[in-house]
Motif scaffolding. Structure first.
Motif, PDB file in Angstrom:
ATOM      1  N   GLN A  99      -0.433 -11.804   6.941  1.00  0.00           N
ATOM      2  CA  GLN A  99      -0.222 -10.838   5.867  1.00  0.00           C
ATOM      3  C   GLN A  99       1.208 -10.321   5.750  1.00  0.00           C
ATOM      4  O   GLN A  99       1.581  -9.788   4.710  1.00  0.00           O
ATOM      5  N   LYS A 117      -5.810  -7.570   7.807  1.00  0.00           N
ATOM      6  CA  LYS A 117      -4.826  -6.488   7.737  1.00  0.00           C
ATOM      7  C   LYS A 117      -3.838  -6.612   8.889  1.00  0.00           C
ATOM      8  O   LYS A 117      -4.223  -6.930  10.014  1.00  0.00           O
ATOM      9  N   GLU A 149      -2.211  -5.270   3.566  1.00  0.00           N
ATOM     10  CA  GLU A 149      -3.457  -5.947   3.237  1.00  0.00           C
ATOM     11  C   GLU A 149      -3.159  -6.980   2.150  1.00  0.00           C
ATOM     12  O   GLU A 149      -2.075  -6.976   1.578  1.00  0.00           O
TER      13      GLU A 149
END
Length: 173
Positions: A99, A117, A149
Motif C-alpha cells: 500500500q 492497510k 489504505e
C-alpha cells in the motif's frame, strides 16, 4: 537466491526473512542479526542502519544500487522499527509495502503492514509516505502517523500515546 531465515538469522540483500527468536549466523550483506528477549529480531548493518522486526514479520532486504549495503526493505506482514542515520550523498532509504512507500534520510520510524492497510509512525525526524501508484504523498514529523489504505486521502494524525505504546511494545521497545 531465496532463503527463508527463521528466528534471528542473518539477512542478505534480496533475501526473504521471517523474523523470530534464535541464534545469529554470519552476515552476507554487512548485516548481523540478534534475537531479543521480547521475540523480536534486531539487524545491525554496516551502514549504521538498525532494523527491529516484530516476531513473525515478513520482509526482504534490498540493495537497489548494488553497492553491497542494504538501502531498502520490502515488508509484507507485521511491523519494523527502523533507524537510519543521515549521511551525505546517500540515497534515501525506503520501506515498500503493497500500500505504501516510506522514504527517509536520517530518522527513526515504524512501518506496520497488516492486511490491506499500512501504518507509518515517526519517532524522530521526517518521513515521506506515498502510495506506490503515486496518488498523493504526505510528510510526517516526529509523533505523526498515517494509515494508508487502498483508497481515500492520506491524512496525517497525531497518534495517541496508547496506540504508539502498543506498537512499540510489539517491537520490544
Amino acid at each position: 537466491m531465496t532463503m527463508l531465515a527463521r528466528a534471528g538469522s542473518t539477512a542478505f540483500a534480496g533475501v526473504l526473512l521471517f523474523a523470530g527468536p534464535a541464534a545469529a549466523q554470519p552476515a552476507k550483506s554487512g548485516c548481523t542479526s540478534a534475537p531479543t528477549a521480547q521475540g523480536t529480531q534486531t539487524l545491525h548493518c554496516q551502514n549504521a542502519i538498525t532494523i527491529v522486526a516484530e516476531s513473525g514479520a515478513k520482509f526482504e532486504l534490498r540493495d537497489r544500487n548494488r553497492d553491497g549495503q542494504v538501502d531498502s526493505v520490502e515488508l509484507s506482514n507485521k511491523a519494523l522499527l527502523l533507524e537510519v542515520p543521515k549521511k551525505p550523498g546517500r540515497v534515501r532509504f525506503e520501506v515498500m509495502t503493497p500500500q505504501a512507500i516510506a522514504a527517509v534520510r536520517g530518522t527513526k520510524w515504524t512501518v506496520d503492514a497488516e492486511g490491506v492497510k499500512t501504518s507509518v509512525f515517526v519517532v524522530d525526524g521526517r518521513v515521506r509516505v506515498a502510495r506506490p501508484a503515486g496518488r498523493g504523498s504526505v510528510v510526517l514529523g516526529a509523533g505523526d502517523g498515517v494509515d494508508v489504505e487502498p483508497s481515500g486521502e492520506l491524512i496525517i494524525k497525531r497518534w495517541p500515546p496508547a496506540r504508539v505504546a502498543a506498537l512499540m511494545a510489539r517491537l520490544g521497545q
